[in-house]
Enzyme design. Structure first.
Site: not given
Ligand code: NAD
Length: 442
Positions: A99, A172-173, A194, A228, A318
């Site tokens: 994002n 990430g998530s 995060e 996020c 979310e």
């Molecule tokens: P995501 O968790 O799907 O992916 C994040 C990363 O993890 C990517 O690089 C992806 O390739 C990897 N990944 C995905 N599935 C995986 C798995 N099964 N095993 C290992 N690695 C895997 O998140 P997203 O869709 O890229 O981002 C959105 C989420 O991130 C939202 O929930 C948002 O709130 C959160 N976010 C948090 C912050 C923060 O600073 N706290 C900032 C931005 C986004």
């Protein structure tokens, strides 16, 4: 083996990184546009300028941050000088989301390098243009043993997570955060997670409605709601609900025009999968404003929805898109009932002219961070720790704390030899009474 680097070498590499980033700024902005039509203004403010400022701040302060920190010694150890040494963890893995794909990969990278670590960065596969430019920039500055970008999707991420690291920094998530935590546990690797959450935005009857609406609309619809710390849903006092809705509509039009699809200032949803997820939220909901969709462009208009039920699809997780439920309350106890239904959110917002009440609200609930009378902007102060609590994350970073995040803190007591008080040594006979008195006095 650790890849130790002197502070001057780290600084030199960060200066090179700064030059290369500035050289490629236009390319970065167009990569972000090509990935999901991130508007140029948002790309510069929330990604490229943010990273440049973070990098400059790190270069300016690295000597100060890396210095041993002198600590008041304990009288029990008299005479000694005590200090904390910061050492690099070693090999660090950074996994970034899509994002804010540039900023959320680069800022942890900068801090990890400043702290003297070897770094591997895995950008998101959902933003391939930005991932490619990150690869290009890093390859121009660092040799692969020092900092390497490994591109790819879940399989690549899984393979990286199966290896042993000295620190893992994941953004990430929540669901993938748990996968990362499990993988880290295998080697007792420390982590920063995060993550996200369902961020409430409370609007009191006693507030500046126009300004409240303006600040909510900006924080919710920047990056098309894919932030996020965006307000996830509004909890508004029923007495001002209709006035707030009118003001929110006005602010949407002021920001994006009558047809936001034509606005250059409104981004798209990152892919069809997420677009479909968000579109499904609109079914069975009362749309107050917006609601227009276009699959060919992953477009969803800034959308306000009315009184979503807590068991509806949109109120489960979310939202992470341009859909904003507005729920009214009559009594304060209703706010508590709703918020306590969810895990601790990453951010939290309250709008009120009653500062005492607003302060009591932010004290009452547990969340990562937030604002009174604004949204999102707590992110921008490098002196404020940024991170979640509970399901919204583990650890925090930004500014000096980022450097500390990637440093192990070694505590040292440097004991003098000119005096050696006999009290602690065996035989203990006759010493306990005096020792108790001493401890009492200390
Ligand atoms: P995501 O968790 O799907 O992916 C994040 C990363 O993890 C990517 O690089 C992806 O390739 C990897 N990944 C995905 N599935 C995986 C798995 N099964 N095993 C290992 N690695 C895997 O998140 P997203 O869709 O890229 O981002 C959105 C989420 O991130 C939202 O929930 C948002 O709130 C959160 N976010 C948090 C912050 C923060 O600073 N706290 C900032 C931005 C986004």
């Amino acid at each position: 083996m650790k890849y130790k680097t002197s502070i001057s070498y780290r600084k030199e590499k960060l200066k090179q990184l700064l030059n290369v980033i500035i050289k490629h700024e236009n390319e970065i902005v167009s990569s972000l546009y090509n990935d999901f039509k991130k508007p140029e203004f948002e790309a510069v403010v929330t990604e490229t300028s943010y990273v440049i400022s973070d990098l400059k701040d790190t270069i300016k302060n690295i000597d100060k941050w890396a210095k041993p920190k002198w600590i008041l010694p304990s009288l029990l150890n008299f005479p000694s000088s005590d200090y904390i040494l910061q050492e690099p963890y070693g090999k660090v893995l950074i996994i970034a989301p899509w994002n804010y794909p540039y900023q959320l990969a680069l800022c942890p990278l900068i801090a990890a390098v400043a702290a003297g670590n070897q770094v591997v960065v895995k950008p998101s596969e959902l933003t391939p243009n930005t991932s490619a430019i990150i690869y290009k920039i890093v390859s121009e500055v660092f040799d692969k043993e020092h900092v390497e970008v490994i591109e790819g999707g879940i399989e690549v991420s899984e393979k990286l997570l199966s290896q042993r690291w000295d620190y893992i920094f994941f953004t990430g998530s929540v669901a993938v955060g748990k996968i990362v935590a499990k993988a880290a546990a295998e080697f007792l690797t420390p982590v920063t997670l995060e993550l996200g959450g369902k961020n409430p935005c409370i609007v009191d009857e006693n507030c500046n409605i126009k300004l409240t609406a303006k600040r909510i609309i900006w924080g919710k619809f920047i990056n098309a709601g894919q932030t996020c710390i965006a307000p996830d849903y509004i909890l508004v006092n029923s007495k001002i609900k209709s006035k707030l809705i009118d003001a929110l509509k006005t602010e949407i039009i002021l920001a994006y025009g009558e047809n936001p699809e034509e606005s250059k200032d409104f981004a798209r949803i990152v892919n069809t999968k997420n677009w479909k997820r968000l579109v499904s939220f609109l079914e069975n909901e009362t749309i107050l404003y917006g609601g227009k969709i276009n699959e060919s462009d992953n477009y969803i208009a800034p959308t306000l929805i009315d009184e979503s039920k807590l068991d509806s699809l949109v109120m489960q997780d979310e939202i992470f898109g341009p859909v904003l439920p507005i729920i009214s309350y009559k009594e304060e106890s209703e706010i508590e009932k709703i918020i306590s239904k969810y895990e601790k959110p990453l951010s939290f917002y309250v709008f009120s002219n009653n500062t005492k009440w607003a302060k009591s609200i932010v004290k009452k609930y547990s969340f990562g961070g937030g604002c009174i009378n604004d949204t999102v902007v707590h992110f921008s102060n490098k002196r404020l720790p940024f991170g979640g609590v509970g399901y919204s994350g583990i650890g925090a970073y930004h500014g000096r704390l980022s450097f500390e995040t990637f440093s192990h803190k070694k505590s040292i007591v440097n004991k003098s030899t000119w005096l050696d008080l006999p009290m602690r040594y065996a035989p203990y006979k006759g010493k306990l009474k005096t020792l108790k008195k001493l401890l009492n006095w200390l």
